[in-house]
Design an enzyme around this catalytic site. Structure first.
Site, short mmCIF file in Angstrom:
data_model
loop_
_atom_site.label_atom_id
_atom_site.label_comp_id
_atom_site.label_asym_id
_atom_site.label_seq_id
_atom_site.Cartn_x
_atom_site.Cartn_y
_atom_site.Cartn_z
N GLU A 178 74.35 63.70 50.45
CA GLU A 178 75.00 64.82 51.12
C GLU A 178 75.27 64.56 52.61
OE1 GLU A 178 74.33 68.91 49.12
OE2 GLU A 178 72.36 68.15 49.70
N HIS B 82 70.31 70.14 57.49
CA HIS B 82 70.51 70.70 56.16
C HIS B 82 69.16 70.79 55.50
CE1 HIS B 82 71.58 71.60 52.12
NE2 HIS B 82 71.24 70.40 51.67
N HIS C 20 66.51 73.11 52.40
CA HIS C 20 66.37 74.01 51.27
C HIS C 20 65.24 74.98 51.58
CE1 HIS C 20 67.56 70.03 49.13
NE2 HIS C 20 68.64 70.63 49.60
N HIS D 299 71.34 76.84 46.89
CA HIS D 299 71.10 75.49 47.40
C HIS D 299 70.23 75.49 48.66
CE1 HIS D 299 73.07 71.33 48.42
NE2 HIS D 299 71.79 71.35 48.75
#
Length: 261
Positions: free
Chosen positions: A102, A121, A123, A192
């Protein structure tokens, strides 16, 4: 026959160009690499990332390149694990290591937002419910004021249809996410996680942590009844104050995370 040979040679050149690796922007400032390593470990210590998630920073010598670790658990990152990428997500030298699938999240946000110098980024668990429900993530206290009052949600189905694995695995998806983020600091990713941006590593770590903390507090407050959220004016004023103070927690977090092993 000659025409065929010329055509074949041309295709060979095109293929070579397509596979060519970008040139390095040069050796980054060692302090920037040190802070990137620290950012990985701090985010792990704070529970924003676990074995998954990643953080990047623009190269200090070339805004069209960025630095990010090889594909690995953030808590284990060391200086030798830091790689250089161009904004298309191509590694200058992957050193034979796997890279994050990603990484396109980072490159496409850097393309769309010249003001952004660092991207996280994650989770982080507390934000997930706000990306899959009708309850929007909103700033409930001054520490999360940077979010503003409109945190968008990226719906990958709008780009990939119903068969997606929810991962931002190419430039098209990265660009779509960057468009949803727009000029904001945080965007949720349905089913996500989230993406957070900042003008420095200390700031983006601050924002990623307090976005997670706000989600926890907001969930608790909702259980008690009607919630009074920050107004746009309060959010703007508090964010300005906090931007001047991000180094205070950063120095504490970094010292704890970088203790000798």
């Amino acid at each position: 026959m000659r025409a065929f040979a010329v055509l074949a040679f041309g295709l060979l050149l095109c293929g070579t160009a397509a596979l060519a690796q970008p040139k390095s922007a040069g050796t980054p400032d060692p302090r920037l690499v040190e802070d990137l390593v620290a950012a990985n470990r701090v985010l792990a210590d704070l529970g924003v990332v676990d074995g998954f998630g990643h953080v990047s920073v623009r190269h200090d010598k070339d805004a069209s390149h960025y630095l990010m670790s090889r594909s690995m658990a953030p808590a284990l990152v060391k200086a030798d694990d830091i790689l250089e990428f161009d904004l298309d997500g191509v590694a200058v030298d992957a050193k034979g290591q796997a890279v994050f699938l990603e990484r396109f999240i980072h490159g496409e946000i850097y393309k769309a937002r010249p003001d952004v110098k660092a991207v996280v980024h994650s989770h982080s668990p507390s934000v997930i419910p706000f990306g899959v429900s009708k309850t929007r993530l909103q700033p409930i206290y001054h520490m999360s004021s940077f979010m503003g009052v409109d945190v968008p949600v990226f719906e990958i189905r709008g780009v990939e249809g119903l068969g997606s694995d929810l991962l931002v695995r190419n430039q098209k998806l990265g660009a779509a996410l960057a468009q949803v983020l727009g000029t904001r600091t945080v965007a949720l990713m349905r089913g996500h996680g989230s993406v957070t941006v900042g003008t420095s590593l200390p700031q983006v770590v601050f924002r990623a942590y307090y976005a997670e903390m706000n989600a926890r507090l907001q969930s608790e407050a909702i259980k008690l009844g009607a919630v009074t959220y920050l107004t746009p004016e309060e959010a703007a004023a508090a964010a300005k104050t906090n931007d001047a103070l991000v180094m205070r927690p950063w120095e504490l977090w970094k010292r704890k995370a970088m203790k000798p092993e």
